[in-house]
Structures are given as C-alpha cells and as structure tokens.
Enzyme design. Sequence first.
Site, PDB file in Angstrom:
ATOM      1  CB  ALA A 198     -27.974 -13.894 -95.158  1.00  0.00           C
ATOM      2  CG  ASP A 199     -31.237 -14.720 -89.253  1.00  0.00           C
ATOM      3  OD1 ASP A 199     -32.235 -15.251 -89.777  1.00  0.00           O
ATOM      4  OD2 ASP A 199     -31.264 -14.195 -88.117  1.00  0.00           O
ATOM      5  CB  THR A 200     -31.928  -9.543 -91.548  1.00  0.00           C
ATOM      6  OG1 THR A 200     -31.042  -9.636 -92.661  1.00  0.00           O
ATOM      7  CG2 THR A 200     -32.086  -8.074 -91.159  1.00  0.00           C
TER       8      THR A 200
END
Length: 202
Positions: free
Chosen positions: A81-83
């Site tokens: 995941a990446d934010t």
Amino acid sequence: MNEIYLASKSPRRLELLQQMGIACKTVLLREDNNRTRDVDETPLASENPFIYVERMAKMKAEIGVLRARQRALPSMPLLGADTIVVFNGTIFGKPADAADAKRMLKLLSGTRHEVLTCVAVTDGKQMLHDTCVSRVRFRDLVESEIDAYIASGEPMGKAGAYAIQGLGGIFVERLEGSYSGVMGLPLFETSMLLSRFGIKVL
C-alpha cells in the site's frame, strides 16, 4: 486461514489488518539509503498523483512477493500500500526533515487537501488494486502549534507531515471519505480486495 503477507513496516497498517481479523507476516523491503532501496519513491516528472500512488503500491506488492520467494516463505497473498497527500495537484510524501514538515503544514493550514491510499494485493499470479480518495480540511494553524507538533516527532514518516489518528487529528476540521484510508489502509477497499483472494473478514 486468514493470513497474508504485508509489505510494509507501518504499525498503523498492521493494526488495521489485525482489527479486521487478518493475521499478518511482515515482509520488509530494503529502505536503507546506504544500500539499494527496493522502491524508489521519487515521483516521475509531471506524474499524476493517482498514477504515482498506484505505481508505488503495485511496486511494493511485486517486490514483496519477490522477497518472500527469495526467503522461501510459504505462498500466501501479499498486500502492498501507499499513501500520499495531494495539495493543489502537488504530491506531499513523508517530510525529509523538520523544515520540510513545517513547509507542508503551513501550506495545509486553513485549506483542503486530498489523501490518496492505493492498496494492491497479489498472489504472485494476479494483481488487484484499488485507490481510496479522502478529502481533508485543516483549520487555521498558528506557527507556535506547528512548531510544537513537529517537536513531538509525530510528523516524521507520515505523508503530509501529520497523523490523523494521533495528535494531528486536532487539526482536522472536516473529513469526507475514509478515516482508515487517511491512516494508511482503507478498510472497505482492503476487505473487498482480500475477498477476491479467498481471505474473508466476516
């Protein structure tokens, strides 16, 4: 068994997955600047934020699977995941230092920004992903509280230099979207993706 690999060292993502009843084994990616990093998080020139966050999440998942195979780990679905925070079309990742954190927080003060979190899940054969978009409005911040917040150490390592689940939550005047998505792992999108790989939350 509801067990997956997590290609992230984020305690927030781990806690959210555990909240969903998912058991996780962490597959750490190389992040040491003294060695070749597994993922170069530098945006490409004029890269669209949605393309960037999707590229990062999928790359983390792909490399996570590679690392799991290299370590001869049993086959299981893996989540990456990446934010990012997006302000006026500009990507705000993790601050490089205190001065960078202050720059971000001063820009976010009294304005609205978007938080994009892309989740990618793969079993090494197929890759599925989804991006959650949330809109956050900050109240007006005074310089003294920005300085005090930075001194707390919380902004470091956080996209946009704040943590909504921590002390930074007092800056949030309004949120439209997913609270868990702003934290770093949107529960709805994540549960839908995992169900496609036979991982049941309920």
